[in-house]
Design an enzyme around this catalytic site. Structure first.
Site, mmCIF file in Angstrom:
data_model
loop_
_atom_site.group_PDB
_atom_site.id
_atom_site.type_symbol
_atom_site.label_atom_id
_atom_site.label_comp_id
_atom_site.label_asym_id
_atom_site.label_seq_id
_atom_site.Cartn_x
_atom_site.Cartn_y
_atom_site.Cartn_z
ATOM 1 N N ASP A 431 63.150 -1.525 -14.243
ATOM 2 C CA ASP A 431 62.149 -2.221 -15.045
ATOM 3 C C ASP A 431 61.415 -1.177 -15.884
ATOM 4 O OD1 ASP A 431 60.422 -4.268 -15.944
ATOM 5 O OD2 ASP A 431 58.945 -3.680 -14.444
ATOM 6 N N LYS A 432 60.669 -1.614 -16.875
ATOM 7 C CA LYS A 432 59.947 -0.668 -17.718
ATOM 8 C C LYS A 432 58.478 -0.593 -17.331
ATOM 9 C CE LYS A 432 58.330 -1.573 -21.781
ATOM 10 N NZ LYS A 432 56.943 -1.058 -21.630
ATOM 11 N N LYS A 1043 67.815 -10.544 -15.077
ATOM 12 C CA LYS A 1043 67.886 -9.227 -14.457
ATOM 13 C C LYS A 1043 68.803 -9.249 -13.235
ATOM 14 C CE LYS A 1043 63.253 -7.619 -15.842
ATOM 15 N NZ LYS A 1043 61.965 -7.093 -15.352
ATOM 16 N N ASN A 1066 58.352 -10.120 -10.783
ATOM 17 C CA ASN A 1066 59.498 -10.484 -11.621
ATOM 18 C C ASN A 1066 60.705 -9.588 -11.366
ATOM 19 O OD1 ASN A 1066 58.124 -8.282 -12.686
ATOM 20 N ND2 ASN A 1066 58.779 -8.711 -14.763
#
Length: 1385
Positions: A431-432, A1043, A1066
Site C-alpha cells: 500500500d502507499k 488489491k 482497506n
C-alpha cells in the site's frame, strides 16, 4: 413520493428475497408500520433474534426467546481436567507421523515380528506426546486463568427483586439484562444503548481493546426514547427488540425496536456498544444486552493465532515420502534376502524355524525391519522444527534494529510457523499511504475559486523541518515561542518569514506536542503532530479574508487585486466546509470531549457587525448579480439572499452572538430571527456613487500597496495570529478518525475558522472576526469506499436553508459538479473555475500531494423533505440497509458546486527509498497498490526509487473491455520491441548502452477502472504476462477487493511466494490473501496488524526482516532438515549393512536402548542450536549486498536434488563407518555388541563433526552442546555396561563398552573411520569455496572492480573535455555527483 419509495423497496424485497425480507418503515408511515407489525415476524422466523427485557412484564415470552441465547461466560480453553488426556491425544494423533509410530508400537507387540522389548519401542512416541502435552497444558492453563479473570469482573445489573442495580459477575449477565456502566468501565457484552447521562444522548467509547484504535467513537441512544435528562426507568421499558443473528461484522448492526404502540424505530451500528470497548467521558450509560458471551462480535472475531503452512513444510512432506520409499526398499530387500537365505540354508548349526516357509518368514522379516529401521522416519524432526521456529521468533522479536523507541513498539510475530517463508519472497505488494508514507498529513496548498494559494512560507517551514530531521537523532532543537498555552498554529504565525519555530520533524518525539500537565492522555494527540498543526497561512488568502472584517474596505468586483463578493463567499464557504465536514471530536484540557462549549461573547459589537453588513453591497459588475433575481430593498432576507442563497453557489454564514444555547429549545431559530431583524433595518444600497467611488479608490490603493510592500502582507499574518491568540484561551484538542480530517481542521483553524464543539445536533464554529456560530447538524453521510466522499447536511442558522457540504476524491467530486443554470456569464465563470481547479489538482498530484475536492449544494425545502423520507426509510430498514443508505446519499450528492481543492503532503517514511532499492536488488518485484491518483502514485514511486529516470512508463487506462484487450496487446508488443532492442545492444557489445538500462526497464501504471477488465478471466493472462515483463507495477485508484484479486492472481498463476504489506482496514483482504502478510502499526488503527502474520512499525524494517532474518531462517531450517535426514539415513544404513551378515534376520549389532536414544537424544540437541544460531552470512553483508537473498533461493538448500545428494553422502559415510570396523575386527572372536561399539562411537563422532563442517558459525554454545552430546553418549553406554544386566535381553551388555574403550584398537578404528568418512566432505567444501567464491566476497570484489573501472573512465572523460567552463566530476569517489563549487578554469 414516499408511497412510491415504499412500494419500490417492497418490490425489491419480494423479488430479491422471495418473501424472506422484512421492512421497517419510519414513523411517517404509520399504516405500513401497522401492517408490518402483524406480518413481519412470521415471515422471517429464524433469521433474526428477538430480545425482551429479562425483568419486564413479559416473562413467558422472555423464557421462550432466550432459550437459544448463550450466557456471557466465555471459555477459550480447549480442555478440561476430564477431557484433557483424550482430547489432547486425539489432536496429536491427527498428525500422520504420530499415527505411524503408534502403528510401530502396536506392531512390536506381535510376537512373530517383535524386534525389541515392547517398552523400548514406546519411548520415542511417549516422549514426543509428553512434551507436546505439557506445552499444550501450560498454554491452556494460561487461557483458563485469563477466562477466570474476565468472567469474574463485576458490573452493575438491574435486579427486579431489589428494584435497583446490583453487582454481578460478567459470567452471570444474560441477554435482556439492563446494565449500567460509568466512565472508564469496560463493556461486558454487546448492548443496545438506551440511556446516557449526556443530555443529547451521546456516549463515547474507546475501541482500543477491539481494533487498536485509540481515537474515541461516538454512540447514540436509540431515537424516540424518553428524555435523557432523568434517570432511565427500566420498569417502564416494554419494547421488543428485533435484530440480526450474531455475526462477526464489527461495522454493521441492523434491527428495530418495536414499542407497545406498534411504532418501530430502526437500529444501527451507532446504537450498539460492543464488548471489550471502554466507556469514556460519559458519567452513566444504561443498555440492554442483545449478544452475550461467545455470541458477541468481539468473541466471534477472536480467531486466535493464525496458522499457515510454509512452503518448506510442504517440501518437507515430499522428503518424508521419499524416506518412506527408502524404508520400503530396505525392508523389501531384507525380506527377499531372508527368504532366499532360508531357502538356500543347508544343515544350519543354529536354531532355525523349519516349519515356516521362506516366503512367510520373509513377510515377517519385512515388518520386523519396519520396526528396526523406524529411525529413518524422523519423528523428532517435527518437534525440533517447532522448537527452532520459537527460537528464531525470539531473536526476531528482540532485535533492536526492529524496535521503534519513540513508539515503544517492537516487531510482532503473530504467525509462528512461517518464519522461513520470509527468505523466499519473490513479489511484494505494498500500500502507499501509511505504508510507504508517514500517513501524517500536513496541509500544503489549496485552490479556491480557481485561484491557487501555494503557501510558500508553509513549504519553507516544511523544508526547515526536513533539514532538522537528520539532526534530530544527535540533538533535539526546540525553540519555543512565548505563547506556550496557545494553539500550535499560533506559534508558527507569530514568526516572520522564515523565522518559524524550529521543532524537530519526528512526530514520534517524546516532547513534541508538549501537552498540558493536566491532560496527559496520549490519545488526545492522535493525528495532531506539531508539524501537522503548524500551518502558515498564505498572505494573499489572509488579505482577502481580512476584507471581511476590515472597517475601511468594501468589496468590489475583483478588480485591482481585491476579491469580489462571489470569490469571498467561495473562500469563506471553503474553510467552513473544512471545519465542519468531518467527524472530528473536539475537546480541550479543561473540558471533556462530549461537552459543547457555549458561544462566547463576539469579537465585535452589534453595531460593528451592522456596519460590516452594510459594506457587503455588491458591485453591479459582479457575476453574482446574474445568478439571482433582484432583491427588494430593506427586505429581511435581502442581504442573506444575495450573500448566501445563490442556488448552488458558495456561501459564508454569520450569526449574532448567543450567550447560551441551552436556555432555549431552538437557539438557532432565535439567533436567525434576531439577525434577520437586524438586517431588516439595513439599507444595502444607501451609499451614493461618490462614496462607492471613494471606497473603490481606497481598495485599489491598498491593493497596490500590498503588491509593492510585501511586508504589509506579513504584518496582516501577524495580526491574524495575534487575533487567534486572543481568541484561543486554551488549545483545542482534535481527535480525528483519519489524518486527512485532522490536517484540514487545523488548516481551517489557521484561518480563524475554528471548530470549537460538536454534539449530535449542532456544531459550534468560530468565524473570523465574528465569534461563535451554532450550526444545526441535520445529517452526517460518512465516508464510504464506494462513494469515496463524505457529506454533512446542515441548516443554515441565518437563512434557514439546508446546505450540503461535501469533500472527497477529485475523480468523484468533479463528475458530480454541474454548472449553474442561468446566465451564460455565470456558466462561463464556473467552467473557468472548474478548469483551473482541475489544472491545480493535476499539479498537486504530480508533486505527490494527496488531493481532495470541496463542494457544496443548497437544497430546496421540497427536495429535502422528499430525500429525508427516503433517508429515514433507509435508516429504519434492516434488510438491505447499507444499499438503501448508499442510494440515499447518492441521490443527495448531485449537482454540486465546486468550491476548491486541497493538496496535503504525506511525507515518505525514513529509509523507504533505500529499502525498496535493496528489495529490488534482492530480486523481489515490488508492486504498489493504492487508491490514490495516478500522478500521485507515480510521484511517490519516483521519490521512493521504485522508478528510475530512465524507466519507461506504460500507462494503461481505458473505458471498455475491448479497448482493454487491444491496449494490453499493444503494450506487450512495445515491451517486446524494447527487449529486442536491448538484446541487440548487448549483442553488439555496447557496454555503455547495455549498462545504462535504457529501453530495458518498463513500469506498468494501471488504474482501477481498467484493472476491473484486466482481472477478468479472458484478459487476466494477458495482464499477467505484461506485468511479469515489467520491472514494477503501480495499480492506482484500486479498491480493497482489487488489491486482493491482484495478489491472488499472481500467487496462484505464477506459483511464487508473495508478501503484502499495509496499514489500514482497506489492506486487510490483501494481507490475508498473500503467503506472508505484514501489517504496519501506523495511524489507521490496528486492523491490518490484527490480520497480519508479522507486524512492524516502519516500512524500513522490512529490509532487515527479509534480507537478514528471512535469509537466516530459511537457510537454517533448510540445512537443519537436510541434516536430520542425513543423520537418520546414515545411522539406519549401519543396521541395514549388518543384515547382509546375519541372514537378513532383523538382528542388530547394538542394544535396543542405544538404537532408540541415538537419534532421539544423543544427536538431537546440536541441530537445534544449529537451527537457531547459525549465520551463513553476517548481517552487515546481507544488508549491504541484497543480491545474497536471491542467491540463497537458487542454492542447494532449495533445489530438489539436494535431498538426494544428502542421501548419497549418508550412504557413503555409512559404508565407511561399517566396513572399516568390519575389516578391522575380521577373523576375531568379538561379539556382535563388541563389534557394534566402535561403529556407534564412530557414527556419533562423524555426525557431530559433519555438523561442524556444515556450520558457518561456531561459538562457545555450539562447542558446549557438541561436547555434552558426546559426553552423554559415552556416559550412558559406560553406565549401561557397568550396571545393566537384564536391560537388553537376550544379549548381555555388561562390560562390553568398558572393555572396548580400554583397547587401543577401539580408538584407532574410531579415528580412522571418522577421518575417512569426513575427508571427501571436507575436500569438497574446500574445493567448492576455491572455485566458487563466497557470494559476499565475490560481490565485494565486483563492486571494487566496478568502482575502479568507473574512476578510470571518469578520469579519461575529464582529460578529454575542454577545460573551459567545465565542471569537474569527482573521480575519487564515483558515488558523488559533480560538484558545482569547483569550476576548472
Amino acid at each position: 413520493m414516499e408511497r412510491f419509495h415504499w412500494v419500490q423497496h417492497r418490490c425489491r424485497q419480494l423479488l430479491g428475497n422471495s418473501g424472506g425480507g422484512w421492512y421497517s418503515a419510519p414513523d411517517g408511515l404509520p399504516n405500513k408500520t401497522s401492517l408490518e407489525a402483524h406480518s413481519s415476524p412470521q415471515r422471517v422466523r429464524g433469521r433474526r433474534r428477538t430480545v425482551i427485557a429479562r425483568h419486564g412484564p413479559h416473562q413467558q415470552d422472555y423464557e421462550e426467546v432466550s432459550k437459544s441465547c448463550k450466557g456471557n461466560a466465555i471459555r477459550t480453553t480447549k480442555y478440561s481436567l476430564l477431557t484433557f488426556i483424550p482430547m489432547n491425544l486425539f489432536q496429536q494423533f491427527r498428525r500422520a507421523a504420530n499415527l505411524y509410530f503408534l502403528f510401530l508400537v502396536l506392531l512390536n507387540w506381535v510376537p512373530v515380528v517383535e524386534a525389541f522389548q515392547k517398552e523400548i519401542t514406546m519411548i520415542p512416541l511417549l516422549l514426543v506426546l509428553t512434551v507436546i502435552a505439557i506445552k499444550d497444558a501450560l498454554e491452556d492453563y494460561r487461557r483458563y486463568l485469563f477466562d477466570k479473570k474476565v468472567n469474574n469482573n463485576v458490573v452493575h445489573v438491574f435486579c427486579s427483586e431489589h428494584k435497583d442495580y446490583i453487582k454481578q459477575c460478567w459470567k452471570d449477565v444474560r441477554v435482556g439484562d439492563f446494565v449500567r456502566l460509568s466512565s472508564n468501565e469496560i463493556i461486558p457484552a454487546d448492548m443496545l444503548l438506551l440511556y446516557s447521562s449526556d443530555p443529547r444522548g451521546v456516549c463515547y467509547i474507546e475501541t482500543a481493546n477491539l481494533d487498536g484504535e485509540t481515537n474515541l467513537k461516538q454512540r447514540q441512544v436509540v431515537s424516540d426514547l424518553p428524555s435523557q435528562g432523568a434517570e432511565f426507568n427500566t420498569e417502564s421499558f416494554h419494547s421488543r427488540i428485533e435484530c440480526e443473528n450474531p455475526n462477526n461484522d464489527l461495522s454493521r448492526f441492523r434491527g428495530y425496536m418495536e414499542h407497545p404502540s406498534g411504532v418501530r424505530v430502526g437500529l444501527h451500528n451507532s446504537n450498539l456498544l460492543l464488548r471489550s470497548c471502554t466507556i469514556r467521558n460519559t458519567e452513566t450509560v444504561v443498555g440492554i444486552v442483545v449478544y452475550a458471551g461467545h455470541e458477541t462480535k468481539a468473541m466471534m472475531n477472536n480467531s486466535g493465532p493464525r496458522y499457515k503452512r510454509s512452503r518448506l513444510e510442504k517440501h518437507l512432506n515430499t522428503d518424508i515420502l521419499w524416506c518412506v520409499f527408502l524404508l520400503f526398499i530396505m525392508c523389501l530387500t531384507a525380506a527377499i534376502g531372508h527368504g532366499l537365505w532360508l531357502k538356500n540354508l543347508k544343515d544350519p548349526i543354529f536354531l532355525v524355524d523349519k516349519e515356516t516357509s521362506p516366503a512367510l518368514a520373509g513377510f515377517y522379516v519385512f515388518w520386523t525391519m519396519i520396526i528396526v529401521l523406524q529411525v529413518l522416519i524422523p519423528i523428532s524432526l517435527y518437534v525440533s522444527i517447532e522448537i527452532v521456529k520459537l527460537g528464531q521468533i525470539y531473536f526476531i522479536h528482540n532485535d533492536l534494529a526492529l524496535y521503534n523507541k519513540q513508539l515503544d513498539s517492537r516487531i510482532q510475530c503473530r504467525a509462528l510457523n512461517i518464519t522461513e517463508d520470509l527468505g523466499q519472497i519473490q513479489y511484494l505488494f505494498s500500500d502507499k499511504t501509511g505504508t510507504l508514507t508517514e500517513n501524517k498529513m500536513v496541509f500544503c496548498r489549496c485552490s479556491i475559486y480557481g485561484v491557487e494559494y501555494p503557501h510558500e512560507e508553509n513549504a519553507r517551514r516544511l523544508e526547515v523541518y526536513e533539514a532538522e530531521k537528520s539532526e534530530a537523532a544527535a540533538r533535539s532543537v526546540t525553540l519555543k515561542s512565548g505563547c506556550s498555552g496557545k494553539s500550535l498554529s499560533c506559534r508558527s504565525l507569530s514568526c516572520k518569514h522564515s523565522s518559524v519555530s524550529l521543532h524537530t520533524l519526528t512526530a514520534e518525539s517524546e516532547d513534541e506536542d508538549d501537552p498540558p500537565s493536566n491532560h496527559s492522555q496520549p490519545r488526545t494527540s492522535a493525528f495532531c503532530s506539531r508539524v501537522a498543526k503548524e500551518v502558515m497561512p498564505d498572505p494573499d488568502l489572509v488579505r482577502k479574508l481580512n476584507r471581511l472584517c476590515s472597517p475601511d474596505l468594501a468589496l468590489s468586483d475583483g478588480s485591482s487585486g481585491t476579491p469580489s463578493s462571489l470569490e469571498l463567499t467561495y473562500i469563506t464557504d471553503f474553510f467552513l466546509a473544512l471545519a465542519i465536514c468531518n467527524s472530528v471530536v473536539v475537546s480541550s484540557p479543561s473540558q471533556p470531549r462530549h461537552v459543547v462549549p457555549e458561544a462566547r461573547t463576539p469579537l465585535k459589537s452589534l453595531e460593528e457587525i451592522k456596519l460590516m453588513f452594510q459594506r457587503f453591497s455588491f458591485s453591479p459588475l459582479s457575476a453574482l448579480s446574474t445568478l439571482s433575481p433582484p432583491q427588494i430593498k430593506g427586505s429581511p432576507y435581502s442581504f442573506t439572499s444575495r450573500l448566501f442563497a445563490r442556488g448552488k453557489t458558495g456561501s459564508f454564514t454569520f450569526s449574532t452572538p448567543t450567550n447560551s444555547t441551552a436556555d432555549s429549545s431552538k437557539p438557532g431559530l432565535e439567533n436567525s430571527l434576531e439577525t434577520c431583524n437586524l438586517r431588516g433595518n439595513l439599507d444595502l444600497s444607501s451609499r451614493g456613487e461618490e462614496a462607492g467611488h471613494t471606497e473603490d479608490m481606497e481598495v485599489e490603493d491598498q491593493a497596490n500597496d500590498v503588491k509593492t510592500n510585501p511586508e504589509r502582507a506579513w504584518q496582516e499574518v501577524e495580526d491574524l495570529s495575534r487575533e487567534v491568540d486572543c481568541e484561543s484561551e486554551e488549545e483545542l484538542l482534535y481527535e480525528a478518525e483519519s489524518p486527512d480530517e485532522a490536517a484540514l481542521v487545523h488548516a481551517a483553524q489557521a484561518y480563524r475558522c475554528t471548530l470549537r464543539g460538536r454534539s449530535a445536533e449542532s456544531l459550534l464554529v468560530d468565524l473570523p472576526g465574528i465569534g461563535s456560530l451554532a450550526v444545526p447538524l441535520l445529517h452526517i453521510l460518512p465516508f464510504d469506499s464506494n462513494r469515496k466522499k463524505m457529506s454533512v447536511v446542515v441548516r443554515h442558522p441565518l437563512t434557514g436553508q439546508v446546505v450540503v457540504y461535501t469533500k472527497g476524491a477529485d475523480s468523484v467530486i468533479m463528475d458530480l459538479t454541474d454548472a449553474p443554470k442561468g446566465a451564460e456569464q455565470a456558466q462561463e465563470l464556473y467552467s473557468h473555475i472548474r478548469e483551473q481547479t482541475q489544472h491545480h489538482l493535476d499539479g498537486y498530484a504530480r508533486e505527490g500531494l494527496r488531493t481532495l475536492c470541496i463542494a457544496k449544494k443548497v437544497v430546496a425545502e421540497e427536495e429535502y423533505e422528499v430525500w429525508l423520507k427516503g433517508q429515514l426509510l433507509a435508516e429504519s430498514s434492516i434488510e438491505n440497509r447499507e444499499e438503501l443508505l448508499l442510494e440515499s446519499a447518492q441521490r443527495l450528492e448531485t449537482n454540486l458546486t465546486l468550491l476548491g481543492s486541497t493538496g496535503i503532503v504525506d511525507r515518505l517514511q525514513e529509509d523507504v527509498p533505500e529499502t525498496i532499492e535493496a528489495l529490488q536488488r534482492a530480486g523481489i518485484k515490488v508492486w504498489i497498490l493504492t487508491g490514490d491518483k495516478k500522478e500521485t502514485a507515480i510521484n511517490i514511486a519516483y521519490a521512493c526509487k521504485l522508478l528510475c529516470p530512465n524507466d519507461q512508463l506504460l500507462t494503461a487506462n481505458c473505458e471498455s473491455k475491448d479497448v482493454c484487450a487491444a491496449l494490453l496487446e499493444e503494450l506487450k508488443l512495445e515491451v517486446q520491441r524494447g527487449e529486442d532492442g536491448l538484446t541487440q545492444l548487448t549483442a553488439a557489445g555496447d557496454d555503455e548502452g547495455s549498462s545504462s538500462g535504457s529501453g530495458g526497464e518498463f513500469v506498468l501504471v494501471i488504474d482501477g477502472r481498467m484493472l476491473d477488465w484486466a482481472l477478468q478471466d479472458q484478459l487476466k493472462n494477458d495482464f499477467l504476462e505484461l506485468s511479469c515483463r515489467c520491472k514494477a507495477v503501480i495499480c492506482c485508484r484500486s479498491t480493497p477487493l482489487q488489491k486482493s484479486q491482484v495478489v491472488r492472481l499472481v500467487r496462484d498463476q505464477l506459483g511464487v511466494m508473495t508478501l503484502a504489506v499495509g496499514d489500514g482496514a482497506n489492506d486487510v483482504s490483501m494481507i490475508q490473501v498473500a503467503d506472508v502478510g505484514v501489517g504496519i502499526s501506523g495511524q489507521e488503527g490496528m486492523q491490518a496488524v490484527m490480520s497480519s502474520d508479522f507486524a512492524v512499525s516502519r516500512f524500513k524494517h522490512l529490509r532487515k526482516l527479509l534480507l537478514v532474518h528471512g535469509h537466516w531462517c530459511y537457510s537454517r531450517l533448510s540445512n537443519m532438515i537436510l541434516y536430520f535426514i542425513y543423520k537418520n539415513v546414515m545411522y539406519v544404513n549401519l543396521l541395514f549393512w549388518y543384515q547382509f551378515f546375519c541372514g537378513f534376520s532383523g538382528s542388530v549389532m547394538t542394544n535396543a536402548w542405544v538404537l532408540i536414544l541415538f537419534n532421539l537424544l544423543f544427536t538431537s540437541v546440536p541441530p537445534l542450536i544449529y537451527g537457531v544460531l547459525d549465520q551463513d552470512t553476517p548481517a552487515d553483508s546481507l544488508m549491504e549486498l541484497p543480491e545474497l537473498y536471491q542467491t540463497l533461493q537458487t542454492s542447494k538448500v532449495n533445489v530438489s536434488y539436494s535431498f538426494w545428494i544428502t542421501v548419497l553422502d549418508a550412504f557413503y559415510q555409512s559404508l565407511i563407518c561399517y566396513f572399516v570396523p568390519y575389516f578391522a575386527y575380521a577373523g576375531s572372536s568379538v561379539s556382535e555388541l563388541s563389534f557394534g561399539s566402535p561403529i556407534n562411537a564412530s557414527a556419533l563422532l562423524i555426525i557431530l563433526l559433519h555438523q561442524v563442517i556444515e556450520s558457518h558459525t561456531l561459538t562457545w554454545i555450539h562447542v558446549l552442546v557438541l561436547v555434552l552430546s558426546g559426553a552423554s553418549y559415552f556416559g550412558f553406554v559406560l553406565f549401561f555396561s557397568w550396571f545393566c544386566v537384564t536391560c537388553s535381553p537376550p544379549t548381555n551388555p555388561v562390560g562390553v563398552e568398558s572393555h572396548q574403550m580400554s583397547q587401543p584398537l577401539f580408538y584407532i578404528v574410531c579415528a580412522l573411520t571418522t577421518v575417512a568418512a569426513l575427508l571427501p566432505r571436507l575436500l569438497f567444501r574446500a574445493l567448492y569455496n576455491t572455485v566458487h567464491h563466497p557470494a559476499a566476497l565475490k560481490s565485494a570484489q565486483m563492486d571494487k572492480v566496478d568502482s575502479e573501472r568507473y574512476r578510470k573512465k571518469m578520469q579519461r572523460w575529464n582529460r578529454s573535455q575542454s577545460r573551459g567552463n567545465r565542471l569537474q566530476v569527482c573521480a575519487d569517489n564515483p558515488g558523488l555527483e559533480p560538484s558545482t563549487a569547483s569550476v576548472v578554469s
